[in-house]
Design a protein around this motif. Structure first.
Motif, short mmCIF file in Angstrom:
data_model
loop_
_atom_site.label_atom_id
_atom_site.label_comp_id
_atom_site.label_asym_id
_atom_site.label_seq_id
_atom_site.Cartn_x
_atom_site.Cartn_y
_atom_site.Cartn_z
N UNK A 54 0.83 -1.21 0.00
CA UNK A 54 0.00 0.00 0.00
C UNK A 54 0.86 1.25 0.00
N UNK A 59 -1.06 4.25 -1.91
CA UNK A 59 -2.45 4.17 -1.46
C UNK A 59 -2.56 4.61 -0.01
N UNK A 60 -1.44 4.69 0.67
CA UNK A 60 -1.41 5.09 2.08
C UNK A 60 -0.09 5.82 2.32
N UNK A 79 -2.51 14.81 -2.74
CA UNK A 79 -3.47 13.78 -3.09
C UNK A 79 -3.60 13.65 -4.61
N UNK A 80 -3.68 14.80 -5.28
CA UNK A 80 -3.88 14.77 -6.72
C UNK A 80 -2.64 14.21 -7.45
N UNK A 83 -2.61 10.54 -7.09
CA UNK A 83 -3.61 9.94 -7.98
C UNK A 83 -3.06 9.86 -9.40
N UNK A 86 -0.31 7.19 -9.70
CA UNK A 86 -0.88 5.83 -9.79
C UNK A 86 -1.46 5.60 -11.18
N UNK A 87 -2.16 6.61 -11.66
CA UNK A 87 -2.86 6.50 -12.94
C UNK A 87 -1.88 6.17 -14.08
N UNK A 92 -2.13 -2.22 -10.56
CA UNK A 92 -2.46 -2.96 -9.34
C UNK A 92 -3.18 -4.26 -9.69
N UNK A 114 -8.65 4.99 -20.44
CA UNK A 114 -9.69 6.02 -20.43
C UNK A 114 -9.33 7.12 -19.43
N UNK A 115 -8.83 6.70 -18.25
CA UNK A 115 -8.42 7.69 -17.24
C UNK A 115 -7.27 8.53 -17.77
#
Lengths: 233, 251, 414
Positions: A54, A59-60, A79-80, A83, A86-87, A92, A114-115
């Motif tokens: 994680x 994620x943490x 946070x952004x 994100x 990760x994207x 995962x 798509x993301x």
């Protein structure tokens, strides 16, 4: 100039508060993973395997210590930024597959593209190519509930690699599979690592899988008890 | 604003016990009788009068006949009002109109508030219809507090009144029409009297205290004591009134 | 693959729950449509009743007669129209005008030979024109007034039932009207009761009477009319006709006012306000019910999918996108439920109208009315928008919950 390690963890500490007691899941973990490595994180239940994954997967956040991802310190990421990281840079794979039940295999695989804002046609082509790569060319339109456990995990793996991440983090990916399928999945991950040079970090307590890993990190009570390379004895 | 101040006011009936004027001085009683215009003004007369108010475009011209102590006929001198009469018989008021076969009896409020009626010209028959409750004032001005005799028409229309007189000249100055609840409804001021006929008022000021508005001024422009035919006052036969000359406006 | 499409597919996962939510939204929508349709029917019925009960669409009167007065029976004849016949010709030549009818208002006392009397409010008119204008008089007993101008001594009245009862008269009986003319003088007129009528309004039925214009002119000693009432071929043309008439009559001496019927019907405005209040009250109840019912459903849908939402976040879906997904699911519920509600509402409206249900008289009215529910196009659109708003509100809680989700906990959620 040398390439920075994909994961560079120094003294990672993570605590959880359960009722009135504080559990130290990680008690100072140092770990460096370079590009192209396959790494198995082993250890008994509660040794901190999932927690480590994680943290590596942003994620943490650790309570102490530092983590640098491909040269970027996570402490500097909001946070952004996490994100977006990760994207674009991570994939995962979960023990319970975690596919979206309303989407077909193909659509599940398209999700990261798509993301990332990839156009529909390219999404489709790339998703189909990756699905073919994992041996599911005949299952594009099937929903997760129409697939077997092994097929679902292959879809999940395809979803994890379709956007060509730096690393794939697989948390007990074979936990819900029979041993034969588990071996297939592990072989697949290793094959992908070879063909794409993607870092693969797998947490497991399956001795058969551990034995096949080129690098094995054993966690015990939140600390690294062993970090060995090469074929197991 | 209606010149007749059409007021459909239900006059409350009052029953007051007879206040026989035992305490009233005989001289006061005599003074009241001497100022009662119903007695002093000739019982048969014909008069022409104007009524005006500051908020009217033009004064109203009217003529009236008295035929007996409390019978009166009046009409407005205007061709558009041809055939219409106001008839007063005691406390009863009637409208006679060409469109109505029978005289239409008017409510006490409507009749008494009319611009042409006995109340506006002679005040009240203070001797016949009222008892003296008390008299005030020892000097020249005396005020009689009057109560209408019970079970009379006057008691319904005017339960109480204040009759203000000039003791020296033996003339009434003013009458206040008072309602049963003590409020003053209307005031009639006897501002002037005909020269030579000092008991016939020639100028009156009418004030509607309840509803306000400018006062109406009544002026007697012609007065003739003359026999008046009985036929003018008939409730059943309009023939007598039909013989009157047309109601032309005077020049 | 769009977020909206994903949201729509998510709705299909728990069909039973989605069906219940849609039923709630659709029922609420249909209830609002029926209410709106009934309110519209009541407004239309009331407005037509008022227009054809004697208000007309427009009134032409002297400016000085209308200032500060709104009520119907308050036009003083002293402030009347002397040239109403010329005005009538001018107005009746305009397009869309059915007729322009003179009326004369007269107030006074009515009395009988038996000594009974009562105050009255009279409206006099031209029966022939009023028929052409669609003015309806409900004669309950006796006959309508003769069309021709009555000769002297043959004047007739139509009495409201309450007034007739007070006076103790019926058709064929004679009575005398007493009124004050424009000079302020009393006049009287003998009339014969032709028939007994009702205005449809209880309050007015104790005081109102109708008579021929000529009779009222005789009573008031005038040739004037209080006003001209203008009736149009369609109520919807009122504003257009109002502006045209104001243009045509500008410059008239003395100055004239053109007053639309709504300004002369405080009762109508009050009823409208009352019905609006009822509508909004019902609307808020429906709003609250739908919010409560659907917010619970949406919250359950989020609870069941915590791990899935956590996975989406792990894969790099932003907080906004995940929250948007849940919000879009709510909006889909609102849109689909609203459309279904519109269909259900339309079906119910057709069914109710087909049943021909008779209802008790509304407050203040005399006759029972037949229930009709109108199609209100704005309401069909409005309810869908409302349901979108309702569901957006219902989604606030679940969306906030999603926005606060911690990924690690969500992934561990079972």
């Amino acid at each position: 100039m040398t390439t920075p390690p994909v994961f560079d963890a120094r003294g990672l500490v993570k605590r959880y508060i359960l009722g009135e007691t504080t559990v130290e899941a990680l008690r100072g973990v140092d770990l460096e993973v370079s590009a192209g490595e396959v790494l198995v994180v082993a250890g008994p239940s509660g040794s901190g395997k999932s927690t480590l994954l994680h943290l590596l997967g942003t994620l943490d956040e650790p309570d102490a210590g530092s983590l640098t991802l491909a040269g970027t310190a996570t402490a500097t990421m909001n946070e952004r930024a996490r994100t977006l990281f990760r994207r674009s840079r991570l994939g995962f794979v979960f023990q319970t597959f975690n596919l979206l039940p309303v989407l077909s295999a193909e659509e599940n695989v398209e999700l990261p593209l798509w993301l990332a804002g990839v156009g529909a046609r390219e999404r489709r082509e790339r998703a189909r190519a990756v699905l073919a790569e994992v041996g599911l060319e005949h299952r594009f339109g099937h929903r997760p509930d129409q697939l077997s456990g092994g097929e679902r995990q292959r879809v999940a793996i395809a979803r994890a690699i379709v956007h060509r991440p730096l690393a794939v983090l697989a948390d007990e990916p074979t936990g819900n599979l029979d041993s034969e399928t588990a071996t297939e999945v592990m072989d697949l991950l290793m094959a992908l690592n070879r063909s794409r040079e993607t870092v693969v970090v797998v947490s497991t307590h399956d001795p058969a899988l551990i034995a096949r890993a080129p690098r094995r990190v054993v966690l015990r009570d939140g600390r690294i008890a062993a970090d060995t390379r090469g074929a197991a004895a | 604003m209606s010149r007749l101040l059409l007021a459909i006011v239900a006059s409350g009936t009052v029953t007051l016990s007879g206040l026989a004027g035992a305490q009233v001085h005989p001289a006061d009683r005599a003074l009241l009788a001497q100022t009662n215009l119903f007695s002093t003004v000739p019982e048969q007369f014909h008069a022409r009068l104007t009524v005006n108010r500051t908020d009217w475009l033009r004064p109203l011209q009217a003529e009236m006949w008295r035929g007996g102590r409390d019978r009166m006929l009046a009409r407005v001198l205007d061709p558009r009002q041809a055939g219409r009469f106001l008839l007063q018989m005691g406390a009863e008021h009637y409208l006679i109109a060409p469109g109505a076969r029978q005289p239409v009896k008017l409510g006490a409020g409507v009749g008494a508030a009319g611009a042409v009626s006995f109340e506006q010209l002679l005040g009240l028959d203070v001797e016949r219809d009222f008892d003296i409750e008390r008299a005030e004032g020892s000097g020249r001005i005396v005020t009689f507090h009057l109560v209408a005799r019970p079970d009379t028409a006057a008691a319904r229309a005017t339960p109480r009144a204040r009759w203000v007189v000039d003791r020296t000249r033996r003339l009434p100055l003013r009458v206040d029409i008072v309602l049963a609840d003590g409020r003053t409804a209307r005031v009639v001021e006897f501002a002037d009297f005909l020269p030579g006929r000092d008991r016939v008022p020639s100028r009156l000021v009418l004030k509607d205290v309840l509803r306000g508005g400018p006062p109406a001024i009544v002026e007697i422009v012609a007065f003739e004591a003359t026999p008046v035919p009985d036929g003018l006052f008939s409730l059943t036969d309009p023939a007598g009134r039909a013989q009157l000359p047309p109601a032309e406006k005077p020049r | 693959m769009k977020l909206a499409l994903l949201a729509l597919r998510n709705l299909a996962r728990n069909r039973r729950r989605t069906a219940i939510s849609l039923a709630v939204v659709a029922t609420g929508t249909a209830a609002l449509l029926l209410t709106a349709g009934f309110v519209a029917f009541s407004f239309e019925g009331l407005s037509e009743a008022m227009i054809h009960g004697g208000l007309g669409h427009l009134e032409i009167a002297r400016q000085s007669a209308t200032e500060g007065r709104t009520a119907t029976l308050e036009r003083s004849v002293a402030d009347g129209l002397d040239d109403w016949q010329a005005l009538q010709q001018q107005v009746e030549a305009l397009p869309g005008v059915l007729a322009a009818a003179p009326t004369l208002h007269v107030a006074g006392m009515a009395s009988t030979a038996a000594g009974r009397s009562a105050a009255f409010l009279g409206v006099a008119g031209d029966p022939v024109r009023e028929r052409r204008m669609g003015f309806t008089v409900k004669v309950r007993q006796g006959v309508e007034m003769a069309d021709a101008p009555p000769r002297e001594g043959e004047d007739q009245v139509l009495l409201t039932q309450g007034l007739a009862q007070t006076l103790g008269v019926g058709p064929g009986d004679r009575m005398t009207l007493l009124a004050v003319d424009p000079d302020g003088m009393l006049n009287a007129l003998d009339v014969t009761v032709a028939g007994l009528i009702t205005t449809g309004v209880q309050e007015l039925d104790t005081r109102y009477l109708r008579l021929h214009l000529h009779s009222a002119q005789r009573l008031l000693g005038t040739a004037s009319a209080s006003n001209l009432l203008v009736t149009l071929d369609r109520t919807s043309r009122t504003d257009e006709a109002l502006h045209r008439l104001r243009g045509v009559l500008a410059g008239h001496q003395p100055p004239l006012a053109v007053v639309p019927w709504t300004e002369r019907a405080p009762f109508y405005r009050q009823v409208r306000a009352l019905y609006r209040g009822i509508f909004w009250f019902l609307g808020s109840i429906v709003f609250a019910l739908v919010v409560l019912a659907t917010s619970n459903t949406l919250a359950m849908a989020v609870m069941e999918r915590v791990r899935e939402l956590g996975t989406l976040r792990a894969l790099g879906t932003s907080i906004g996108q995940v929250a948007g997904l849940v919000g879009l699911e709510a909006l889909w519920l609102g849109l689909i439920g609203g459309v279904l509600g519109d269909l259900l509402g339309a079906a119910l409206i057709v069914a109710l109208n087909w049943l021909n249900i008779s209802m008790a008289p509304p407050p203040g009215a005399v006759d029972p009315i037949e229930l009709r529910v109108l199609f209100v196009p704005e309401a069909f659109v409005g309810t869908i928008l409302l349901m979108l708003a309702v569901l957006a509100l219902a989604a606030v809680g679940p969306v906030l919950r999603v926005a606060r989700l911690r990924i690690v906990e969500a992934l561990a959620h079972t």
